[in-house]
Structure formats: structure tokens, C-alpha cells
Enzyme design. Structure first.
Site, PDB file in Angstrom:
ATOM      1  N   ASP A  40      -7.065  -2.820   2.450  1.00  0.00           N
ATOM      2  CA  ASP A  40      -5.725  -3.808   2.407  1.00  0.00           C
ATOM      3  C   ASP A  40      -6.205  -5.220   2.957  1.00  0.00           C
ATOM      4  OD1 ASP A  40      -3.758  -2.071   1.516  1.00  0.00           O
ATOM      5  OD2 ASP A  40      -3.941  -1.030   3.423  1.00  0.00           O
TER       6      ASP A  40
ATOM      7  N   ASP B 236       0.773  -1.222  -0.081  1.00  0.00           N
ATOM      8  CA  ASP B 236       0.212  -0.030  -0.008  1.00  0.00           C
ATOM      9  C   ASP B 236       0.841   1.003  -0.037  1.00  0.00           C
ATOM     10  OD1 ASP B 236      -2.469   1.785   0.405  1.00  0.00           O
ATOM     11  OD2 ASP B 236      -1.699   1.745   2.565  1.00  0.00           O
TER      12      ASP B 236
ATOM     13  N   ASP C 214      -0.410   5.075   0.810  1.00  0.00           N
ATOM     14  CA  ASP C 214      -0.944   5.890   2.159  1.00  0.00           C
ATOM     15  C   ASP C 214      -1.043   5.226   3.230  1.00  0.00           C
ATOM     16  OD1 ASP C 214      -1.260   8.811   0.947  1.00  0.00           O
ATOM     17  OD2 ASP C 214      -2.815   7.493  -0.250  1.00  0.00           O
TER      18      ASP C 214
ATOM     19  N   ASP D 223      -2.414  -0.817   5.810  1.00  0.00           N
ATOM     20  CA  ASP D 223      -2.687  -0.199   6.908  1.00  0.00           C
ATOM     21  C   ASP D 223      -3.988   0.034   7.232  1.00  0.00           C
ATOM     22  OD1 ASP D 223      -2.709   1.865   4.954  1.00  0.00           O
ATOM     23  OD2 ASP D 223      -2.920   3.298   6.816  1.00  0.00           O
TER      24      ASP D 223
ATOM     25  N   LYS E 155      -8.640  -4.754  -3.952  1.00  0.00           N
ATOM     26  CA  LYS E 155      -7.230  -4.959  -4.144  1.00  0.00           C
ATOM     27  C   LYS E 155      -6.728  -6.544  -4.394  1.00  0.00           C
ATOM     28  CE  LYS E 155      -5.431  -0.741  -1.729  1.00  0.00           C
ATOM     29  NZ  LYS E 155      -4.269  -0.273  -0.571  1.00  0.00           N
TER      30      LYS E 155
END
Length: 225
Positions: free
Chosen positions: A179, A8, A10, A175, A152
């Protein structure tokens, strides 16, 4: 043996101010295995990140809505842009703003989903999205409106197939709630310490460090194996 990574951006490669942590740059550039950026950002951002890091792009953007692997010269789109546009219009019609100002760089290059500021009301957004068969995912930086079957994790399966790899060969690092799907597809999942409850619960392990420090802790552990 260095494993392929799905990472990831951000909250994982950045600090709390959303700026890329410069400490992560050498680790990314020197990673000796396939490296995939899996992000909620619009397609242009991870491609630009690869450009500035001098990496061959392999990206999952817009929470799986756009997948691109330079090695196979393939772009794959998923999602329902028309439904997303209708949600944005309906949200504005009931008096709410997307929250990004007149020049909306957050959505300007977004092709398959909608991102709404977390300062904007969530409940009406969820109601309108559900009316159009869409869901809202809170990434910690924005509310993302997308089809429930786009993720994702789905993107990682596609990237792995294009690279002729088993998705379970990947280590996923992230995070946030968005995710979780990559955590479920990858063979190993690591959440950084600032991760939300959903990501922490889905991870195999959680780092002591937060943000970019957590990413470096994770990859250093992988290289020690």
C-alpha cells in the site's frame, strides 16, 4: 466534501481471519464519492466484491497488474506473465511448493503476477525472482512476485486519469508494504493500527483501531472534516 477513496481489502476491510468485516459494508455502500478497491488479490475478487455490494467496479487488482473502471469500460494490464510463470516453475524445480494445495484458488484467476504462501521459503523465491527481473512483496498474507515497476500507486494514477480526477484528491487507506505506493500517490494516507512497519512509516496518520475498526475510524474522521 467527501473525498474519493482508494482502499485496500485484506487487513483493512477484513478481520485477522481474512473475512470481510460486516461493519464496513454500510460505509462502503454509502460512500458519496469515487471508491476504488486496491488489492493484491486476483482480478476476480474485487470485481465480485463490487457486485455483492452493488457498487460500480473501480478496481486495482494484483498489486497494479490489472486495473478496471466500469465507468470507462476499460481494462488495463501490466506485468510479465511469462516471467512469473517461469519463476513458479523454477521454484517448484528446486523442491518448493506455492503452498496453496492442489486446488489453488489464490492463483487460479491471477493474470499478471504470482502469489506464494508465507509458509513457503522466501529466500529461494527472492533469488529466482531477481534472476528474472522481478521482485517479491510481502503483503502480510502472501509473497507476491511481480515486476518492480508495477504497483498499486501506478494503478491509482491510471484510475484517477480515467475518472478525470487528480490522484492527490484521493485518500488511501491500507495496512501493508504493497500500500506504500498508493500512500505516495494519494493526497492523504491512513494506515490502520495493524499495519506493517513500511505502511506505518509511509502513512500520514495511523488509526487507533485495527482491521475493519480502523477503516471505520478513518472514514468517520474524513466525514467529520
Amino acid at each position: 466534501m467527501t473525498p474519493p477513496l482508494a482502499v485496500d481489502i485484506d487487513g483493512t476491510l477484513t478481520g485477522p481471519n481474512r473475512g470481510l468485516d460486516p461493519q464496513v459494508i454500510p460505509a462502503l455502500r454509502e460512500w458519496d464519492a469515487p471508491l476504488v478497491f486496491a488489492t493484491g488479490k486476483s482480478f476476480a475478487y474485487p470485481v465480485a466484491l463490487c457486485e455483492f455490494l452493488a457498487l460500480s467496479p473501480a478496481v486495482i487488482a494484483e498489486n497494479g497488474g490489472v486495473v478496471y473502471v466500469e465507468a470507462t469500460d476499460e481494462i488495463t494490464y501490466a506485468g510479465d506473465p511469462e516471467a512469473v510463470a517461469t519463476v513458479a516453475e523454477a521454484y517448484r524445480d528446486v523442491g518448493h511448493d506455492l503452498g496453496w494445495g492442489a486446488v489453488d484458488f489464490v492463483n487460479r484467476w491471477r493474470e499478471t503476477e504470482l502469489a506464494v504462501s508465507r509458509e513457503s521459503p522466501l529466500a529461494p523465491l527472492e533469488t529466482i525472482a531477481a534472476d528474472h527481473g522481478l521482485e517479491v512483496v510481502d503483503t502480510g498474507f502472501a509473497y507476491h512476485v511481480k515486476p518492480p515497476d508495477v504497483s498499486k500507486g501506478q494503478g491509482l494514477e491510471l484510475v484517477a486519469d480515467e475518472l478525470d480526477l487528480d490522484p492527490a484528491a484521493f485518500v488511501a487507506i491500507g495496512d501493508s508494504e504493497n500500500d506504500v505506493s498508493t500512500f505516495e500517490v494519494a493526497g492523504r494516507a491512513i494506515a490502520v493500527a495493524n499495519a506493517d512497519d513500511a505502511a506505518r512509516a509511509a502513512a500520514d496518520e495511523v488509526t487507533d483501531g485495527s482491521y475493519g475498526d480502523g477503516f471505520l475510524e478513518a472514514v468517520e474522521g474524513l466525514q467529520d472534516v
